[in-house]
Design a protein around this motif. Structure first.
Motif, PDB file in Angstrom:
ATOM      1  N   GLY A 126      -3.549 -12.387 -12.856  1.00  0.00           N
ATOM      2  CA  GLY A 126      -2.722 -13.600 -12.851  1.00  0.00           C
ATOM      3  C   GLY A 126      -1.448 -13.384 -12.041  1.00  0.00           C
TER       4      GLY A 126
ATOM      5  N   GLY B 202      -2.127  -0.718  -5.189  1.00  0.00           N
ATOM      6  CA  GLY B 202      -2.134  -1.859  -6.110  1.00  0.00           C
ATOM      7  C   GLY B 202      -2.050  -3.149  -5.306  1.00  0.00           C
TER       8      GLY B 202
ATOM      9  N   ALA C 292      -1.761   1.034 -21.503  1.00  0.00           N
ATOM     10  CA  ALA C 292      -3.072   0.474 -21.148  1.00  0.00           C
ATOM     11  C   ALA C 292      -3.387   0.704 -19.665  1.00  0.00           C
TER      12      ALA C 292
ATOM     13  N   THR D 233       4.419  -9.784 -13.162  1.00  0.00           N
ATOM     14  CA  THR D 233       4.532  -8.436 -12.587  1.00  0.00           C
ATOM     15  C   THR D 233       3.852  -8.396 -11.215  1.00  0.00           C
TER      16      THR D 233
ATOM     17  N   SER E 146      -3.467  -2.653 -11.070  1.00  0.00           N
ATOM     18  CA  SER E 146      -3.746  -4.025 -10.625  1.00  0.00           C
ATOM     19  C   SER E 146      -5.238  -4.352 -10.743  1.00  0.00           C
TER      20      SER E 146
ATOM     21  N   GLU F 167      -3.251   6.521  -0.856  1.00  0.00           N
ATOM     22  CA  GLU F 167      -3.490   6.360  -2.303  1.00  0.00           C
ATOM     23  C   GLU F 167      -3.867   7.720  -2.881  1.00  0.00           C
TER      24      GLU F 167
ATOM     25  N   ALA G  58       6.223   9.130  -8.903  1.00  0.00           N
ATOM     26  CA  ALA G  58       6.480   9.834  -7.630  1.00  0.00           C
ATOM     27  C   ALA G  58       7.547   9.119  -6.801  1.00  0.00           C
TER      28      ALA G  58
ATOM     29  N   SER H  12       3.891   2.562  -5.393  1.00  0.00           N
ATOM     30  CA  SER H  12       3.055   3.533  -6.124  1.00  0.00           C
ATOM     31  C   SER H  12       3.210   3.464  -7.635  1.00  0.00           C
TER      32      SER H  12
HETATM   33  P1  FAD Z   1      -0.515  -0.172  -9.532  1.00  0.00           P
HETATM   34  O1  FAD Z   1      -1.351  -1.377  -9.428  1.00  0.00           O
HETATM   35  O2  FAD Z   1      -0.781   0.732 -10.682  1.00  0.00           O
HETATM   36  O3  FAD Z   1      -0.711   0.630  -8.196  1.00  0.00           O
HETATM   37  C1  FAD Z   1      -0.065   1.842  -7.988  1.00  0.00           C
HETATM   38  C2  FAD Z   1      -0.971   2.755  -7.194  1.00  0.00           C
HETATM   39  O4  FAD Z   1      -0.176   3.806  -6.642  1.00  0.00           O
HETATM   40  C3  FAD Z   1      -2.042   3.412  -8.039  1.00  0.00           C
HETATM   41  O5  FAD Z   1      -3.312   3.235  -7.440  1.00  0.00           O
HETATM   42  C4  FAD Z   1      -1.641   4.885  -8.050  1.00  0.00           C
HETATM   43  O6  FAD Z   1      -2.736   5.788  -8.101  1.00  0.00           O
HETATM   44  C5  FAD Z   1      -0.912   5.001  -6.731  1.00  0.00           C
HETATM   45  N1  FAD Z   1       0.006   6.144  -6.700  1.00  0.00           N
HETATM   46  C6  FAD Z   1       0.809   6.609  -7.694  1.00  0.00           C
HETATM   47  N2  FAD Z   1       1.474   7.701  -7.276  1.00  0.00           N
HETATM   48  C7  FAD Z   1       1.100   7.927  -5.995  1.00  0.00           C
HETATM   49  C8  FAD Z   1       1.429   8.920  -5.037  1.00  0.00           C
HETATM   50  N3  FAD Z   1       2.270   9.911  -5.327  1.00  0.00           N
HETATM   51  N4  FAD Z   1       0.858   8.856  -3.825  1.00  0.00           N
HETATM   52  C9  FAD Z   1      -0.040   7.858  -3.510  1.00  0.00           C
HETATM   53  N5  FAD Z   1      -0.399   6.907  -4.394  1.00  0.00           N
HETATM   54  C10 FAD Z   1       0.170   6.931  -5.624  1.00  0.00           C
HETATM   55  N6  FAD Z   1       0.273  -8.299 -14.483  1.00  0.00           N
HETATM   56  C11 FAD Z   1       0.283  -9.553 -14.006  1.00  0.00           C
HETATM   57  O7  FAD Z   1       1.203  -9.932 -13.283  1.00  0.00           O
HETATM   58  N7  FAD Z   1      -0.726 -10.423 -14.301  1.00  0.00           N
HETATM   59  C12 FAD Z   1      -1.760 -10.095 -15.112  1.00  0.00           C
HETATM   60  O8  FAD Z   1      -2.681 -10.893 -15.306  1.00  0.00           O
HETATM   61  C13 FAD Z   1      -1.754  -8.788 -15.678  1.00  0.00           C
HETATM   62  N8  FAD Z   1      -2.723  -8.410 -16.535  1.00  0.00           N
HETATM   63  C14 FAD Z   1      -2.754  -7.127 -16.985  1.00  0.00           C
HETATM   64  C15 FAD Z   1      -3.807  -6.734 -17.822  1.00  0.00           C
HETATM   65  C16 FAD Z   1      -3.913  -5.411 -18.212  1.00  0.00           C
HETATM   66  C17 FAD Z   1      -5.041  -4.997 -19.125  1.00  0.00           C
HETATM   67  C18 FAD Z   1      -2.986  -4.455 -17.743  1.00  0.00           C
HETATM   68  C19 FAD Z   1      -3.112  -3.010 -18.099  1.00  0.00           C
HETATM   69  C20 FAD Z   1      -1.937  -4.851 -16.914  1.00  0.00           C
HETATM   70  C21 FAD Z   1      -1.796  -6.183 -16.554  1.00  0.00           C
HETATM   71  N9  FAD Z   1      -0.755  -6.612 -15.744  1.00  0.00           N
HETATM   72  C22 FAD Z   1      -0.734  -7.885 -15.297  1.00  0.00           C
HETATM   73  C23 FAD Z   1       0.274  -5.670 -15.280  1.00  0.00           C
HETATM   74  C24 FAD Z   1      -0.016  -5.266 -13.829  1.00  0.00           C
HETATM   75  O9  FAD Z   1      -1.361  -4.873 -13.715  1.00  0.00           O
HETATM   76  C25 FAD Z   1       0.875  -4.121 -13.356  1.00  0.00           C
HETATM   77  O10 FAD Z   1       2.208  -4.378 -13.681  1.00  0.00           O
HETATM   78  C26 FAD Z   1       0.734  -4.028 -11.828  1.00  0.00           C
HETATM   79  O11 FAD Z   1      -0.616  -3.814 -11.505  1.00  0.00           O
HETATM   80  C27 FAD Z   1       1.574  -2.937 -11.251  1.00  0.00           C
HETATM   81  O12 FAD Z   1       1.355  -2.943  -9.867  1.00  0.00           O
HETATM   82  P2  FAD Z   1       1.837  -1.743  -8.963  1.00  0.00           P
HETATM   83  O13 FAD Z   1       1.364  -2.048  -7.598  1.00  0.00           O
HETATM   84  O14 FAD Z   1       3.246  -1.468  -9.197  1.00  0.00           O
HETATM   85  O15 FAD Z   1       1.035  -0.503  -9.559  1.00  0.00           O
END
Ligand code: FAD
Length: 566
Positions: free
Chosen positions: A52, A16, A294, A547, A46, A37, A303, A270
């Motif tokens: 944003g 992400g 979503a 986020t 993401s 990943e 995990a 993750s």
């Molecule tokens: P992610 O971006 O989901 O990345 C996690 C990654 O880890 C994934 O690719 C997953 O496959 C991988 N993973 C999981 N388990 C494992 C494992 N065991 N081993 C290896 N890899 C693994 N937030 C904002 O701040 N601004 C916005 O404009 C915004 N707009 C949004 C619009 C929509 C439609 C949605 C659905 C969400 C939006 N959000 C927004 C929320 C934001 O997208 C999420 O909160 C954010 O992307 C989370 O980031 P992350 O890195 O924690 O997770």
């Protein structure tokens, strides 16, 4: 027994925005870095997001003469989180978020701009800003990725114009609020897409990535510039602790278990556990369904949470998500968030008693939080809730997948959507019967709201009473851009579920991004960012980008902390 196959200074789990940024920062600190990943695409939620990023006191706004300060932002964050988050973490965020963005803007392919008019979500709190804290991505030319474009998680069609054309948040807002020149802008965007003959011959996908896809594509290109490896199809499973510090991790790569050693540490990025029904059942308020999320199915199954818990990490906020009401559409693999449309004039949301329970225009986290609270009060009649509107609204505005009927009349909608996505009837009584809502309650509510529309004053929930509500209102509607009467049949209803855009509870970290145990001591070499960590925003959502902003900022903090380790 798995074999040790590789050794890096730092391994980042997940791809992400937080994880990818962390890898860039770590590489620029001179460390060797690997990203693992689990899925066959990089980018996670993401990549589907709006992209944003909420960065109070940022240099973009200041350069345009904007007015913000560290102290004002701290006042706001403290008022939002109400003592539930360690002030050191709040300060770490405010100190580092502007530096993080400036660094990316100056040293990578990331290209952002400030949303000067996008207000913070809690306008009633001290220190809130009417705009300038949310940063939005510009479009990114994905031809720079070469073949790697094929591994980029595609944007959700719902975030693209006509399901395929890239547009920025600025464009989308202009069209939604029907600002001057919006029609011309759409024609121009369509022509630019169509006339890109070279790319059109290759794929239906736009050459330009937008929103979260632009963020991820530009981070990936910047990682390629730095030759940082990213292993897809590599499932992180367990942490390895040696003499009280994290010395490596076990992954399953293309089905093969292997050990990767780390000299300095592991950054877990993750994601949350929203795609794991048994963890949802265990921690989140009921009822709760994975299908209401979503986020991409199968990705974020908790995990990091489970691996951290296995070695004694403390956790927080496990009963919270970044809530957002969602609509499920047959044939689509994930639900659609309903972010802006709730503020459009002429749509109200009711529970099974036909009563409103919230200012429909509030932020999405508060909206679902109120849904759950009302669900308790009504003995289970608010999840799902129903958004109700009339033919006038239907003609003029979008709601979820329903485009305004002036461009998408009922006759052109997929048949399967009738009575799954939308319900329709000639009278409010009939509509209430169709959706199982109390008819008298609904009628009373509509009469009352129609009165509010005439005076402009929502006496029950003050909808349209502040600059945030009005951001998505219709400025042509008077006296209140968020209120209009519901009176012209046919009448419509759509089901809103208590969905999310990711969970927000997870491993507890300190102001250096380091995971801690219950007693507050650090687990050396272990860092957590993004939705696998307990949010620095506590139970709140102070502004658009709250986020991704912390995920990337604590990635910045963690990478610098790791660089200082022996
Ligand atoms: P992610 O971006 O989901 O990345 C996690 C990654 O880890 C994934 O690719 C997953 O496959 C991988 N993973 C999981 N388990 C494992 C494992 N065991 N081993 C290896 N890899 C693994 N937030 C904002 O701040 N601004 C916005 O404009 C915004 N707009 C949004 C619009 C929509 C439609 C949605 C659905 C969400 C939006 N959000 C927004 C929320 C934001 O997208 C999420 O909160 C954010 O992307 C989370 O980031 P992350 O890195 O924690 O997770």
């Amino acid at each position: 027994q798995a074999n040790v196959t590789d050794t890096y200074d730092v391994v980042v789990v997940g791809s992400g925005a937080g994880a990818m940024s962390a890898a860039i920062f770590a590489a620029d600190q001179g460390m060797s870095v690997l990203i693992v990943e689990k899925s066959d695409k990089y980018g996670g939620t993401s990549a589907l997001s709006g992209g944003g990023i909420w960065v109070p006191n940022n240099h973009y706004f200041k350069a345009r003469g904007g007015n913000d300060s560290y102290d004002q932002a701290l006042t706001y964050l403290k008022a939002s989180t109400q003592g539930s988050v360690d002030e050191k973490r709040l300060r770490a965020y405010l100190d580092n978020a502007p530096k993080m963005m400036q660094y990316l803007q100056e040293n990578t392919q990331l290209n952002y701009t400030v949303a000067e008019r996008y207000p913070d979500y809690y306008q009633h709190l001290p220190g809130s800003a009417p705009g300038g804290r949310t940063l939005d991505p510009e479009l990114f030319d994905t031809s720079k990725l070469g073949d790697e474009v094929d591994n980029l998680r595609p944007a959700s069609p719902t975030t693209l114009l006509l399901g395929k054309i890239a547009w920025t948040a600025r464009h989308a807002h202009k069209a939604m609020s029907k600002e001057r020149g919006w029609r011309l802008m759409i024609v121009w965007l369509m022509l630019r897409y169509k006339l890109d003959f070279k790319w059109r011959r290759k794929t239906r996908r736009d050459r330009r990535a937008a929103l979260g896809n632009a963020l991820i594509a530009s981070l990936r290109a910047s990682l390629m510039d730095r030759k940082v490896p990213l292993w897809l199809n590599t499932d992180f499973q367990e942490l390895i602790e040696t003499n009280g510090r994290i010395s490596g991790l076990i992954v399953k790569r293309d089905g093969q278990e292997q050990v990767i050693q780390v000299r300095k540490g592991v950054i877990l990025g993750s994601g949350g556990f929203e795609q794991n029904q048994s963890l949802r059942d265990k921690y989140l308020p009921k009822p709760t369904q994975q299908a209401w999320s979503a986020t991409p199915p199968g990705n974020n199954t908790g995990a990091a949470l489970e691996a951290g818990q296995a070695i004694g990490a403390a956790t927080e906020l496990l009963d919270w998500a970044w809530w957002a009401p969602t609509i499920s559409v047959p044939g689509e693999d994930k639900a659609r968030g309903v972010f802006a449309e709730r503020a459009f004039p002429g749509a109200i949301v009711v529970n099974g008693e036909g009563k409103r329970f919230v200012n429909e225009a509030v932020g999405y986290l508060e909206f679902v939080d109120e849904m759950y609270k009302d669900n308790q009060k009504t003995g289970g009649k608010t999840v799902p809730a129903w958004v109700v509107f009339d033919a006038h609204f239907r003609f003029n505005y979008a709601m979820g997948p329903l485009m305004p009927s002036q461009v998408m009349p009922d006759s052109r909608m997929p048949k399967a959507w009738h009575k799954t996505v939308y319900w329709k009837a000639d009278s409010l009584d009939e509509l209430a019967a169709e959706i199982g809502v109390d008819a008298a309650g609904l009628k009373n509510t509509v009469v009352r709201v129609n009165g509010f529309a005439a005076t402009g004053n929502d006496e029950d929930f003050q909808r349209g009473g502040n600059v945030f509500d009005r951001y998505y209102g219709d400025s042509n509607v008077k006296p209140n851009p968020c209120l209009a009467p519901i009176k012209k049949g046919p009448f419509y209803a759509m089901r809103l579920d208590a969905g999310d855009i990711g969970t927000k509870g997870g491993l507890l970290t300190n102001e250096r991004g380091c995971v801690v145990r219950e007693d507050g001591s650090e687990i050396p070499g272990l860092y957590a960012i993004g939705n696998c960590s307990a949010s620095v925003m506590g139970t709140t959502y102070p502004g658009a980008g709250a986020t991704l902003g912390p995920a990337m900022t604590f990635g910045y903090i963690a990478a610098h902390d790791l660089a200082r380790q022996p």
